[in-house]
Structure formats: structure tokens, C-alpha cells
Design an enzyme around this catalytic site. Structure first.
Site, PDB file in Angstrom:
ATOM      1  N   LYS A  10     -83.265 113.197 -69.923  1.00 46.87           N
ATOM      2  CA  LYS A  10     -81.976 112.894 -70.563  1.00 46.87           C
ATOM      3  C   LYS A  10     -81.081 114.146 -70.612  1.00 46.87           C
ATOM      4  O   LYS A  10     -81.549 115.265 -70.370  1.00 46.87           O
ATOM      5  CB  LYS A  10     -82.250 112.313 -71.958  1.00 46.87           C
ATOM      6  N   TYR A  50     -78.938 100.193 -71.059  1.00 44.76           N
ATOM      7  CA  TYR A  50     -79.457 100.001 -72.421  1.00 44.76           C
ATOM      8  C   TYR A  50     -78.986  98.683 -73.047  1.00 44.76           C
ATOM      9  O   TYR A  50     -78.941  98.568 -74.279  1.00 44.76           O
ATOM     10  CB  TYR A  50     -79.061 101.184 -73.309  1.00 44.76           C
ATOM     11  N   ASN A 113     -84.130 112.771 -77.582  1.00 50.62           N
ATOM     12  CA  ASN A 113     -85.582 112.861 -77.438  1.00 50.62           C
ATOM     13  C   ASN A 113     -86.043 113.129 -76.005  1.00 50.62           C
ATOM     14  O   ASN A 113     -87.131 112.737 -75.591  1.00 50.62           O
ATOM     15  CB  ASN A 113     -86.259 111.623 -78.050  1.00 50.62           C
ATOM     16  N   HIS A 116     -86.824 109.417 -71.144  1.00 54.32           N
ATOM     17  CA  HIS A 116     -86.991 107.961 -71.210  1.00 54.32           C
ATOM     18  C   HIS A 116     -88.245 107.566 -70.436  1.00 54.32           C
ATOM     19  O   HIS A 116     -88.572 108.174 -69.423  1.00 54.32           O
ATOM     20  CB  HIS A 116     -85.778 107.272 -70.566  1.00 54.32           C
ATOM     21  N   GLU A 127     -85.388  98.931 -63.955  1.00 52.67           N
ATOM     22  CA  GLU A 127     -84.803 100.256 -64.228  1.00 52.67           C
ATOM     23  C   GLU A 127     -84.816 101.135 -62.980  1.00 52.67           C
ATOM     24  O   GLU A 127     -83.875 101.894 -62.749  1.00 52.67           O
ATOM     25  CB  GLU A 127     -85.566 100.931 -65.374  1.00 52.67           C
TER      26      GLU A 127
HETATM   27  P1  ADP Z   1     -87.936 104.506 -76.387  1.00 53.58           P
HETATM   28  O1  ADP Z   1     -86.991 105.441 -75.625  1.00 53.58           O
HETATM   29  O2  ADP Z   1     -89.064 105.276 -77.033  1.00 53.58           O
HETATM   30  O3  ADP Z   1     -88.394 103.326 -75.576  1.00 53.58           O
HETATM   31  P2  ADP Z   1     -86.126 102.668 -77.744  1.00 53.58           P
HETATM   32  O4  ADP Z   1     -86.165 101.851 -76.487  1.00 53.58           O
HETATM   33  O5  ADP Z   1     -86.417 101.993 -79.032  1.00 53.58           O
HETATM   34  O6  ADP Z   1     -87.085 103.943 -77.635  1.00 53.58           O
HETATM   35  O7  ADP Z   1     -84.684 103.316 -77.897  1.00 53.58           O
HETATM   36  C1  ADP Z   1     -83.974 103.819 -76.772  1.00 53.58           C
HETATM   37  C2  ADP Z   1     -83.370 105.152 -77.121  1.00 53.58           C
HETATM   38  O8  ADP Z   1     -82.385 104.980 -78.156  1.00 53.58           O
HETATM   39  C3  ADP Z   1     -84.343 106.183 -77.709  1.00 53.58           C
HETATM   40  O9  ADP Z   1     -85.114 106.856 -76.734  1.00 53.58           O
HETATM   41  C4  ADP Z   1     -83.405 107.105 -78.450  1.00 53.58           C
HETATM   42  O10 ADP Z   1     -82.705 108.003 -77.568  1.00 53.58           O
HETATM   43  C5  ADP Z   1     -82.404 106.108 -79.029  1.00 53.58           C
HETATM   44  N1  ADP Z   1     -82.810 105.638 -80.375  1.00 53.58           N
HETATM   45  C6  ADP Z   1     -83.821 104.768 -80.674  1.00 53.58           C
HETATM   46  N2  ADP Z   1     -83.918 104.553 -81.995  1.00 53.58           N
HETATM   47  C7  ADP Z   1     -82.925 105.288 -82.558  1.00 53.58           C
HETATM   48  C8  ADP Z   1     -82.479 105.492 -83.908  1.00 53.58           C
HETATM   49  N3  ADP Z   1     -83.095 104.890 -84.937  1.00 53.58           N
HETATM   50  N4  ADP Z   1     -81.437 106.344 -84.123  1.00 53.58           N
HETATM   51  C9  ADP Z   1     -80.818 106.958 -83.087  1.00 53.58           C
HETATM   52  N5  ADP Z   1     -81.176 106.810 -81.783  1.00 53.58           N
HETATM   53  C10 ADP Z   1     -82.214 105.997 -81.532  1.00 53.58           C
HETATM   54 MG    MG Z   2     -87.305 101.749 -74.775  1.00 53.04          MG
END
Ligand code: ADP
Ligand code: MG
Length: 144
Positions: A10, A50, A113, A116, A127
Site C-alpha cells: 500500500k 474495495y 496497515n 493487502h 483482484e
Molecule cells: P483486510 O485488509 O485485513 O482484509 P478489511 O478487508 O476488513 O481488512 O478492510 C480493508 C482495509 O480497510 C484494511 O486493510 C484497512 O486499510 C482499512 N480498514 C479496515 N477496517 C478499518 C477501520 N475500522 N478503520 C479504518 N480503516 C479500516
Molecule cells: Mg479484506
């Protein structure tokens, strides 16, 4: 079971100059790079990627973050790729991620974070095709 998953390094990963370290950890865990490029996502492309999160309260912030700079999508191959990659990156929230995982090591917050990882074989296929044409992907099993 599919042997493919999609990673995205990212924009925070790129800004922190961590591309090499993270790719190295991914390869050392046994993943093979089938396709890799650097792209600056447009708003439309990020929203499409997304789409499942479009009703979530963090959606607009997520799109702003993912379009804030270039990112590095990587098509990966390994046996049990989706599950093993999710294990390697750790929980979405880095404070909950296991020791040694990529997010535990480098992520700032639940949003920023670093990386992805696809969450199912079906989504991995979708994807990967969001970023790569078939011709852009190496056929790992054909490597000699
Ligand atoms: P992952 O990437 O672990 O699969 P998700 O698919 O739930 O997580 O969410 C996609 C992305 O959205 C996350 O990697 C993160 O960048 C962002 N995100 C998820 N939950 C939150 C939250 N509660 N607050 C802010 N950003 C979030
Ligand atoms: Mg996800």
C-alpha cells in the site's frame, strides 16, 4: 484450492521505503512472484477494488489513503496461497497482529496497515484481474 493470491504493498509501504524488505519477507515465506507493478490508483479504480466496503464508515478514508500515492500490486503463487498469505501479514489491526507478521512489524494503524491480501480464492482471482492481464503473469509451473 487455488494457489494464487493478490498482495498490494500500500502507499504507506512505498512511502516508508519498505518495498524491498516486504517483498523479501514474502519470498522467504515461499511465495513466487508471478506479476508485479507500481501503479497510482485512480479514485474510480480504488472504489471498484474495495466495492465490498462501500457502505462502511471508513470507506472514504480508505479511498483517500489508497489513492494518496503509488502502490505495488503483486500476483503471488504458493500452495494454500490465500490462507498462508493472510497468516504472513497478520490481523487488519496491527495492535492485534501476531509477532513477526508484516503488519505487526511495519503498520501504523488499522487503516495504514502496509499490505493487502485477498481473503478467498474467488476474490484472489478477481483482484489479480483488477491489476494484471493474463499475459502479464508468469506461469510458475512452466518455470525451468
Ligand atoms: P483486510 O485488509 O485485513 O482484509 P478489511 O478487508 O476488513 O481488512 O478492510 C480493508 C482495509 O480497510 C484494511 O486493510 C484497512 O486499510 C482499512 N480498514 C479496515 N477496517 C478499518 C477501520 N475500522 N478503520 C479504518 N480503516 C479500516
Ligand atoms: Mg479484506
Amino acid at each position: 484450492m487455488s494457489n494464487k493470491t493478490l498482495a498490494i504493498l500500500k502507499p504507506d509501504c512505498v512511502r516508508k521505503n519498505l518495498i524491498g524488505k516486504v517483498v523479501s519477507q514474502i519470498q522467504e515465506a515461499g511465495f513466487k512472484v508471478s506479476g508485479l507493478k507500481m501503479v497510482h490508483l485512480t479514485e474510480d479504480s480504488a472504489k471498484g477494488f474495495y466495492e465490498v466496503h462501500s457502505e462502511r464508515p471508513f470507506f472514504n478514508d480508505l479511498i483517500a489513503y489508497m489513492t494518496s500515492g503509488p502502490c505495488v500490486p503483486i500476483a503471488l503463487e504458493k500452495e494454500n496461497a490465500v490462507e498462508d498469505f493472510r497468516k504472513l501479514i497478520g490481523a487488519t489491526d496491527p495492535t492485534k497482529a501476531a509477532e513477526g507478521t508484516i503488519r505487526k512489524l511495519y503498520a501504523e494503524s488499522i487503516q495504514e496497515n502496509i499490505v493487502h491480501g485477498s481473503d478467498s480464492d474467488e476474490n484472489a482471482a478477481k483482484e489479480i484481474s483488477h491489476f494484471f492481464t493474463r499475459k502479464e503473469l508468469l506461469e510458475i509451473n512452466g518455470w525451468k
